[in-house]
Design a protein around this motif. Sequence first.
Motif, PDB file in Angstrom:
ATOM      1  N   LEU A   1       0.709   8.778   9.709  1.00 20.69           N
ATOM      2  CA  LEU A   1       1.410  10.053   9.525  1.00 20.69           C
ATOM      3  C   LEU A   1       2.483   9.924   8.450  1.00 20.69           C
ATOM      4  O   LEU A   1       2.555  10.727   7.519  1.00 20.69           O
ATOM      5  CB  LEU A   1       2.040  10.489  10.844  1.00 20.69           C
ATOM      6  N   GLY A   2       3.314   8.878   8.554  1.00 28.92           N
ATOM      7  CA  GLY A   2       4.431   8.726   7.622  1.00 28.92           C
ATOM      8  C   GLY A   2       4.004   8.426   6.207  1.00 28.92           C
ATOM      9  O   GLY A   2       4.625   8.899   5.252  1.00 28.92           O
ATOM     10  N   SER A   3       2.942   7.627   6.052  1.00 26.84           N
ATOM     11  CA  SER A   3       2.547   7.206   4.712  1.00 26.84           C
ATOM     12  C   SER A   3       1.647   8.212   4.001  1.00 26.84           C
ATOM     13  O   SER A   3       1.662   8.304   2.771  1.00 26.84           O
ATOM     14  CB  SER A   3       1.842   5.851   4.776  1.00 26.84           C
TER      15      SER A   3
ATOM     16  N   GLY B   1       0.796  -1.220   0.000  1.00 29.91           N
ATOM     17  CA  GLY B   1       0.000   0.000   0.000  1.00 29.91           C
ATOM     18  C   GLY B   1       0.827   1.268   0.000  1.00 29.91           C
ATOM     19  O   GLY B   1       0.487   2.249  -0.668  1.00 29.91           O
ATOM     20  N   VAL B   2       1.952   1.243   0.735  1.00 31.86           N
ATOM     21  CA  VAL B   2       2.755   2.449   0.915  1.00 31.86           C
ATOM     22  C   VAL B   2       3.585   2.787  -0.320  1.00 31.86           C
ATOM     23  O   VAL B   2       3.769   3.959  -0.663  1.00 31.86           O
ATOM     24  CB  VAL B   2       3.662   2.298   2.154  1.00 31.86           C
ATOM     25  N   THR B   3       4.116   1.769  -1.013  1.00 34.27           N
ATOM     26  CA  THR B   3       5.077   2.029  -2.093  1.00 34.27           C
ATOM     27  C   THR B   3       4.452   2.065  -3.485  1.00 34.27           C
ATOM     28  O   THR B   3       5.172   2.234  -4.472  1.00 34.27           O
ATOM     29  CB  THR B   3       6.201   0.971  -2.075  1.00 34.27           C
TER      30      THR B   3
ATOM     31  N   ALA C   1      -5.546  -2.502  -0.285  1.00 36.30           N
ATOM     32  CA  ALA C   1      -4.554  -3.466   0.199  1.00 36.30           C
ATOM     33  C   ALA C   1      -4.793  -3.850   1.647  1.00 36.30           C
ATOM     34  O   ALA C   1      -4.472  -4.970   2.063  1.00 36.30           O
ATOM     35  CB  ALA C   1      -3.150  -2.888   0.042  1.00 36.30           C
ATOM     36  N   THR C   2      -5.360  -2.954   2.434  1.00 36.09           N
ATOM     37  CA  THR C   2      -5.537  -3.217   3.866  1.00 36.09           C
ATOM     38  C   THR C   2      -6.964  -3.626   4.249  1.00 36.09           C
ATOM     39  O   THR C   2      -7.156  -4.405   5.179  1.00 36.09           O
ATOM     40  CB  THR C   2      -5.142  -1.971   4.685  1.00 36.09           C
ATOM     41  N   PHE C   3      -7.947  -3.122   3.515  1.00 35.99           N
ATOM     42  CA  PHE C   3      -9.343  -3.381   3.885  1.00 35.99           C
ATOM     43  C   PHE C   3      -9.699  -4.858   3.738  1.00 35.99           C
ATOM     44  O   PHE C   3     -10.352  -5.441   4.614  1.00 35.99           O
ATOM     45  CB  PHE C   3     -10.281  -2.525   3.028  1.00 35.99           C
ATOM     46  N   GLY C   4      -9.280  -5.461   2.624  1.00 40.87           N
ATOM     47  CA  GLY C   4      -9.609  -6.868   2.411  1.00 40.87           C
ATOM     48  C   GLY C   4      -9.024  -7.761   3.481  1.00 40.87           C
ATOM     49  O   GLY C   4      -9.671  -8.712   3.947  1.00 40.87           O
ATOM     50  N   VAL C   5      -7.795  -7.476   3.891  1.00 42.52           N
ATOM     51  CA  VAL C   5      -7.144  -8.253   4.947  1.00 42.52           C
ATOM     52  C   VAL C   5      -7.908  -8.093   6.260  1.00 42.52           C
ATOM     53  O   VAL C   5      -8.124  -9.060   6.998  1.00 42.52           O
ATOM     54  CB  VAL C   5      -5.680  -7.819   5.121  1.00 42.52           C
TER      55      VAL C   5
END
Length: 754
Positions: A583-585, A237-239, A632-636
Amino acid sequence: MIKVGKWIAKHRVLILLLAVVLLFPAAYGYFHTKTNYDLLTYLPKSLDTMKGQDIIVDEYGMGSFSMIVVDNESMKDVAKLEKDIEAVSHVKDVLWYDDVADISLPVDMIPQDLRDKFFKGDATMMLAMFDDTSSADTTMEAVDQIRSIVKKDTYVSGITAVMNDLRDLTNQELPIYVTIAVVLCLVAMLLLTDSFLVPFLFLVDIGFAIIYNMGTNMIFGSISYVTKAVAAVLQLGVTTDYSIFLLGSYRENKERFPGDKNRAMGHAIANTFKSIIGSSVTTIAGFIALCFMSFTLGLDMGLVMAKGVVFGVLTCVTVLPSLVLLFDKPIQKTTHRPLLGKLDKASDFITKHYKVWLIVFLVLFIPAVYGNNHVKNYYDMSGSLPKSLPSMVAQQKVEDDFGSSTMHIVVMDKDTPVKNKMAIINQIDDVDGVNYVLGLNSLIGSSVPDSMIPSDVRKMLQSDKYELMFVSTAYYTGSDEVNKQIDEINSILKKYDSGAMLIGEAPLTHDLVDVTNVDFMHVNSASLIIIFFIILMVFKSFSLPFILEITIEFAIFVNMAIMYYTGTSVSFVTSIVLGTVQLGSTVDYAILMTSRYQKERQRGHDKKESVQIAHRACMGSIITSGAAFFAATFGVAMYSNIDIIESICMMLARGALISMVTVLFVLPGMFMIFDKLIVKTSIDFLGKKKEARKAAFAQRKNPQLQAAVQTAGAATAGSSSGPQDFSNGTPGSGTSGSGQPADSGETSGSGVKG
């Protein structure tokens, strides 16, 4: 960097071959990196509870224990089972009734105090002690073996049994996490970009980075199961942004260098590398802030995720360019109209009504801060696992029959007077929630001479220096009640033995609460300070760091406040990780728009025009990036049966959307309101006045450039390539004397020197 970029473009086949070859050692590293399923081992070694753990390992050769309940078996069969369990490798001892009394004695004739400790109806309980810590491979193997030899009506509980089930569940679900994240991220990019092939190339590139990252974790020896479960998903998700930037820059440079793909890619690599360095540094800073935690799970996650971003940058400027060049023609043939289409009208509506969004921001700010500060965290990591797991079934059985599945261990001086030991036992017995105390004097009685104590019992509970007692509690680990109980027991112990310690899962968790509360403040402060100085150096501005961080922190506050106002408790790990990762992403979104806003101000546009152009140019990229992170995160989060994983992924998914909305709706208004302050508190924010006037004049005289600027948002949405930068003229305006683009000119993709 252009020369390096051209070399990469020219040797793309070699680079891809090398990248594939490197997958093999990375895969080896992945399969040989141990996974730690006991988060309590990350507590500071200076704590008494951690020192006590070492003492029982060193003095007793015992690192952990498990409560085993046997149902509907005769005393003779239970005694045989006890011997079978004692024969299991790494089981040090098994404490049961026959260690202190004759099993030929009928249960009804057993003294009440002993009967309550070992019997309940048709069930009896024994305590299996292991020679290593709860998370040791040998202990987990011992529990597996015990489970294989016991009958159906025998229940094996304890923290190691929980970790065994957690290990199996994590190994089962981890491949599914990655599959779900990849599929949903792919769907998002297929819808929001303009190519059917490009998203697949993006995922292949990121896949290389993830495998390299996970493989190199072997240098740490082990990583936590939380890190292992979420690292790949977060890295994906981040990259994703970096891949989007490269493709956009390549397309622009293809127009600048028609017919010369290698040259175009060389410039694209150079431009992208410089662009994403600033973006990645802020993301890495968020992860590095986790390393400031004394609870070293933060160090574990921070290093792995920061390393993942570095690999994401490296593969983006090596593997992805090679893939894009190799599939250049198929990419062109598989373009389609993106779902977003033109966003100009939506962008204009948002920027036109900026005052409305700022009012909403102000109205929500105080409730968001309040909710963020009052979210309730939970610390019982086993209590949130599926109740169908064997360890959870066993835990419930112990609780139902014996009032608790949790025990504290008292480590005290062996030479403490017997009368003091009895006082400790009696006073702890009177503490609320204590079921019973199991020790030498409670089993044998104070009147029995030391010489009459069975040697096997003495060996289990007494060493040359220390003596052990087991305290059964009716309260759950991590609850307010058990924490209060632990404080009371500790005060009793200190009255009679200043060196006495209370250890076990609940006391460790009690310390975890104190440690992580301090860590939470330290991590938040560290991440804010680090990113503050990064923004300060990037923009040479004293006001912009405050404006950008307030905007992003507001998004984080809203995310956390939702949990408070819905009455939902949050895993303590989530509370710590969320602030730094979000914050970082997502500060990247704010930096992206700020950079474009500054460029437009330097070109001579007023604040309103600059905000409008910057918003149009960045909106498509921010939506695409945010949607990919969300997918990328919701499905998990929806699939995971491990509550910590579900909690982290769900809040990061929601945070991606909240941050996206906050940057798109609130930040433009901040620029409009604080434009004068930004200009006055920044060094050379508007550039040199002469150059600004020259740029503005050139734009008015250049209809092509003017049209390009006005449609920047549409171009961005079409290619999802990030904001276009026309500060140096039209694409291809940097030319040599022969009328061809010069390698030293500036490209429009990033506004940096080529």
